[in-house]
Design a protein around this motif. Structure first.
Motif, PDB file in Angstrom:
ATOM      1  N   THR A 186       5.283  11.238   7.413  1.00 50.56           N
ATOM      2  CA  THR A 186       4.311  11.028   6.339  1.00 50.56           C
ATOM      3  C   THR A 186       4.418   9.626   5.767  1.00 50.56           C
ATOM      4  O   THR A 186       3.404   9.016   5.422  1.00 50.56           O
ATOM      5  CB  THR A 186       4.500  12.073   5.227  1.00 50.56           C
ATOM      6  OG1 THR A 186       5.832  12.006   4.705  1.00 50.56           O
ATOM      7  CG2 THR A 186       4.255  13.476   5.759  1.00 50.56           C
ATOM      8  N   ARG A 187       5.640   9.104   5.667  1.00 50.82           N
ATOM      9  CA  ARG A 187       5.799   7.720   5.178  1.00 50.82           C
ATOM     10  C   ARG A 187       5.154   6.737   6.149  1.00 50.82           C
ATOM     11  O   ARG A 187       4.483   5.788   5.736  1.00 50.82           O
ATOM     12  CB  ARG A 187       7.280   7.391   4.994  1.00 50.82           C
ATOM     13  CG  ARG A 187       7.910   7.986   3.750  1.00 50.82           C
ATOM     14  CD  ARG A 187       9.190   7.265   3.381  1.00 50.82           C
ATOM     15  NE  ARG A 187      10.186   7.366   4.440  1.00 50.82           N
ATOM     16  CZ  ARG A 187      11.106   8.323   4.510  1.00 50.82           C
ATOM     17  NH1 ARG A 187      11.136   9.285   3.599  1.00 50.82           N
ATOM     18  NH2 ARG A 187      11.995   8.332   5.494  1.00 50.82           N
TER      19      ARG A 187
ATOM     20  N   ALA B 241       1.394   6.799   5.853  1.00 47.09           N
ATOM     21  CA  ALA B 241       0.941   6.108   4.632  1.00 47.09           C
ATOM     22  C   ALA B 241       1.027   4.600   4.798  1.00 47.09           C
ATOM     23  O   ALA B 241       0.125   3.860   4.384  1.00 47.09           O
ATOM     24  CB  ALA B 241       1.768   6.569   3.440  1.00 47.09           C
ATOM     25  N   GLU B 242       2.101   4.122   5.405  1.00 47.16           N
ATOM     26  CA  GLU B 242       2.275   2.671   5.614  1.00 47.16           C
ATOM     27  C   GLU B 242       1.160   2.105   6.492  1.00 47.16           C
ATOM     28  O   GLU B 242       0.688   0.983   6.274  1.00 47.16           O
ATOM     29  CB  GLU B 242       3.631   2.397   6.262  1.00 47.16           C
ATOM     30  CG  GLU B 242       4.829   2.635   5.347  1.00 47.16           C
ATOM     31  CD  GLU B 242       6.143   2.650   6.122  1.00 47.16           C
ATOM     32  OE1 GLU B 242       6.100   2.467   7.370  1.00 47.16           O
ATOM     33  OE2 GLU B 242       7.192   2.858   5.492  1.00 47.16           O
TER      34      GLU B 242
ATOM     35  N   GLU C  68      -1.845   3.273   6.742  1.00 45.80           N
ATOM     36  CA  GLU C  68      -3.162   3.517   6.128  1.00 45.80           C
ATOM     37  C   GLU C  68      -4.132   4.102   7.158  1.00 45.80           C
ATOM     38  O   GLU C  68      -5.225   3.590   7.394  1.00 45.80           O
ATOM     39  CB  GLU C  68      -3.720   2.224   5.523  1.00 45.80           C
ATOM     40  CG  GLU C  68      -2.846   1.656   4.412  1.00 45.80           C
ATOM     41  CD  GLU C  68      -3.429   0.386   3.798  1.00 45.80           C
ATOM     42  OE1 GLU C  68      -4.271  -0.271   4.461  1.00 45.80           O
ATOM     43  OE2 GLU C  68      -3.056   0.054   2.664  1.00 45.80           O
TER      44      GLU C  68
ATOM     45  N   ALA D 246       0.905  15.963   2.079  1.00 45.83           N
ATOM     46  CA  ALA D 246       1.273  14.593   1.729  1.00 45.83           C
ATOM     47  C   ALA D 246       0.375  13.582   2.438  1.00 45.83           C
ATOM     48  O   ALA D 246      -0.038  12.572   1.846  1.00 45.83           O
ATOM     49  CB  ALA D 246       2.738  14.337   2.081  1.00 45.83           C
ATOM     50  N   MET D 247       0.053  13.823   3.698  1.00 44.65           N
ATOM     51  CA  MET D 247      -0.817  12.901   4.435  1.00 44.65           C
ATOM     52  C   MET D 247      -2.228  12.919   3.866  1.00 44.65           C
ATOM     53  O   MET D 247      -2.867  11.874   3.715  1.00 44.65           O
ATOM     54  CB  MET D 247      -0.833  13.270   5.923  1.00 44.65           C
ATOM     55  CG  MET D 247       0.468  13.005   6.637  1.00 44.65           C
ATOM     56  SD  MET D 247       0.363  13.441   8.396  1.00 44.65           S
ATOM     57  CE  MET D 247       2.081  13.334   8.867  1.00 44.65           C
ATOM     58  N   ARG D 248      -2.719  14.091   3.548  1.00 47.55           N
ATOM     59  CA  ARG D 248      -4.083  14.202   3.008  1.00 47.55           C
ATOM     60  C   ARG D 248      -4.183  13.581   1.620  1.00 47.55           C
ATOM     61  O   ARG D 248      -5.252  13.105   1.227  1.00 47.55           O
ATOM     62  CB  ARG D 248      -4.504  15.663   2.961  1.00 47.55           C
ATOM     63  CG  ARG D 248      -4.658  16.305   4.332  1.00 47.55           C
ATOM     64  CD  ARG D 248      -5.204  17.713   4.217  1.00 47.55           C
ATOM     65  NE  ARG D 248      -6.588  17.691   3.775  1.00 47.55           N
ATOM     66  CZ  ARG D 248      -7.168  18.658   3.061  1.00 47.55           C
ATOM     67  NH1 ARG D 248      -6.462  19.704   2.666  1.00 47.55           N
ATOM     68  NH2 ARG D 248      -8.435  18.568   2.718  1.00 47.55           N
ATOM     69  N   ARG D 249      -3.077  13.583   0.887  1.00 47.79           N
ATOM     70  CA  ARG D 249      -3.099  13.045  -0.464  1.00 47.79           C
ATOM     71  C   ARG D 249      -3.469  11.556  -0.471  1.00 47.79           C
ATOM     72  O   ARG D 249      -4.065  11.056  -1.427  1.00 47.79           O
ATOM     73  CB  ARG D 249      -1.733  13.250  -1.124  1.00 47.79           C
ATOM     74  CG  ARG D 249      -1.699  12.980  -2.625  1.00 47.79           C
ATOM     75  CD  ARG D 249      -0.323  13.281  -3.199  1.00 47.79           C
ATOM     76  NE  ARG D 249       0.010  14.693  -3.089  1.00 47.79           N
ATOM     77  CZ  ARG D 249       1.113  15.168  -2.522  1.00 47.79           C
ATOM     78  NH1 ARG D 249       1.983  14.333  -1.972  1.00 47.79           N
ATOM     79  NH2 ARG D 249       1.338  16.460  -2.486  1.00 47.79           N
ATOM     80  N   SER D 250      -3.132  10.853   0.601  1.00 47.78           N
ATOM     81  CA  SER D 250      -3.445   9.427   0.693  1.00 47.78           C
ATOM     82  C   SER D 250      -4.823   9.176   1.300  1.00 47.78           C
ATOM     83  O   SER D 250      -5.177   8.032   1.600  1.00 47.78           O
ATOM     84  CB  SER D 250      -2.371   8.707   1.514  1.00 47.78           C
ATOM     85  OG  SER D 250      -2.340   9.205   2.842  1.00 47.78           O
TER      86      SER D 250
ATOM     87  N   THR E  39      -5.965  10.544   4.214  1.00 43.36           N
ATOM     88  CA  THR E  39      -5.974  10.691   5.671  1.00 43.36           C
ATOM     89  C   THR E  39      -6.441  12.087   6.065  1.00 43.36           C
ATOM     90  O   THR E  39      -5.979  13.082   5.512  1.00 43.36           O
ATOM     91  CB  THR E  39      -4.557  10.458   6.237  1.00 43.36           C
ATOM     92  OG1 THR E  39      -4.115   9.151   5.870  1.00 43.36           O
ATOM     93  CG2 THR E  39      -4.546  10.574   7.751  1.00 43.36           C
TER      94      THR E  39
END
Length: 331
Positions: A67-68, A71-72, A74, A92-96, A98
């Protein structure tokens, strides 16, 4: 478009072919690694699974790294081929921002029920019966999407038809030898059908010494697989009993390589290839034996089948075409 792929990457793996298909489609593909480490050896996989159950934090740690990384980078989307991506990782992935989907490649019997708890934006499966159950009964965003061939590898090599053909009439089998597959191989050997088997180590439960003798001890992939498939009298595609209506990846790979494919019949086969003209499907063992005799007796017919199969596979069943459909739904 920036798309991450979660899954084990090795020669001809599902995750690797998806990444290459994305690049052929024009997207940027990022190979993120597996959601849970896998091995080609079943005993190792059982040990990994037991460790994850005993110490859930090890799996959570692996997936937090995923997940990190997502996010990195994008990412616009993430495609996982492993169904045990934890609900917390998907969230966690969808929160950003994605989009996250599962493209499940295995038989229905291997599907963990935990996928019903993961908030995937979409679930793709090669099995129409599973899609129907997930979408109609559980109201999950499930969609039918067969697997495919990768024309970079699954094609007729330029020099293969200049080499020797298989005068002995071997039928090639590639992949794991599990119980039901071993049974059909034993029956073929009872009828003196010459076999060449490729894949990982033979399970200890397979006691038929003739199967062990027919096993080459080689894992084949890419151009090596294409040469073996094209030169064989035929490629046998027996399927797991839990493949209900859909088909497996071997059908598309062997067709793409220009093989004369002997595929166990499923309802979706005629929707993907023309039986009798592009592949040979069989409903029972006697029909399989009849097809094998025809391929051995009429090598020109076998070659014509292979030519038609590769033309259809490359026209309609490539990863870039499947991914265009997947991203259309997902994004």
């Amino acid at each position: 478009m920036r798309v991450g792929v979660i899954g084990p990457v090795f020669q001809d793996s599902f995750a690797e072919n998806i990444a290459m298909g994305l690049e052929a489609f024009g997207a940027s593909a990022y190979r993120l690694g597996p959601a849970q480490h896998r091995s080609r050896r079943k005993v190792v996989n059982h040990s990994i699974h037991a460790l994850s159950k005993a110490f859930p934090a090890t799996l959570e740690l692996t997936q937090r790294r995923l997940t990190r990384r997502a996010a990195e980078l994008e990412l616009d989307a993430v495609i996982t081929v492993q169904a045990w991506l934890l609900p917390s990782a998907v969230t966690a992935m969808r929160r950003s921002g994605t989009k996250v989907c599962l493209w499940y490649p295995d038989a229905v019997s291997n599907l963990p029920t935990s996928i019903a708890l993961s908030p995937f934006d979409a679930i793709f499966s090669k099995e129409p019966a599973l899609v129907d159950r997930l979408s109609r009964t559980l109201r999950l965003p499930a969609h039918y999407l067969p697997q495919a061939c990768n024309p970079a590898w699954h094609r007729v090599p330029a020099d293969v038809d200049d080499g020797p053909c298989d005068a002995a009439g071997h039928i090639v089998v590639a992949g794991n030898v599990y119980g039901t597959r071993a049974r059909i191989l034993s029956l073929l050997l009872d009828h003196q059908v010459p076999l060449q088997i490729y894949g990982g180590p033979m399970p200890r439960l397979i006691t038929d010494g003739r199967i062990h003798k027919a096993h080459t001890g080689r894992y084949i992939a890419r151009a090596d697989k294409a040469r073996v498939f094209r030169r064989a009298a035929g490629v046998l595609n027996s399927m797991h009993p839990a493949e209900i209506d859909g088909v497996n990846s071997r059908l598309f790979e062997a067709a793409g390589c220009g093989a004369a494919v002997l595929t166990e019949h499923r309802r979706e086969v005629p929707n993907l290839f023309r039986p009798g003209d592009e592949v040979l499907s069989f409903h029972d063992f006697d029909e399989l034996l009849g097809h094998i005799k025809m391929l051995v007796d009429e090598p020109s017919t076998a070659r014509a089948l292979g030519d038609a199969a590769t033309a259809r596979a490359h026209a309609d069943h490539t990863y870039d075409k499947r991914l265009a459909r997947l991203l259309e739904i997902l994004i």
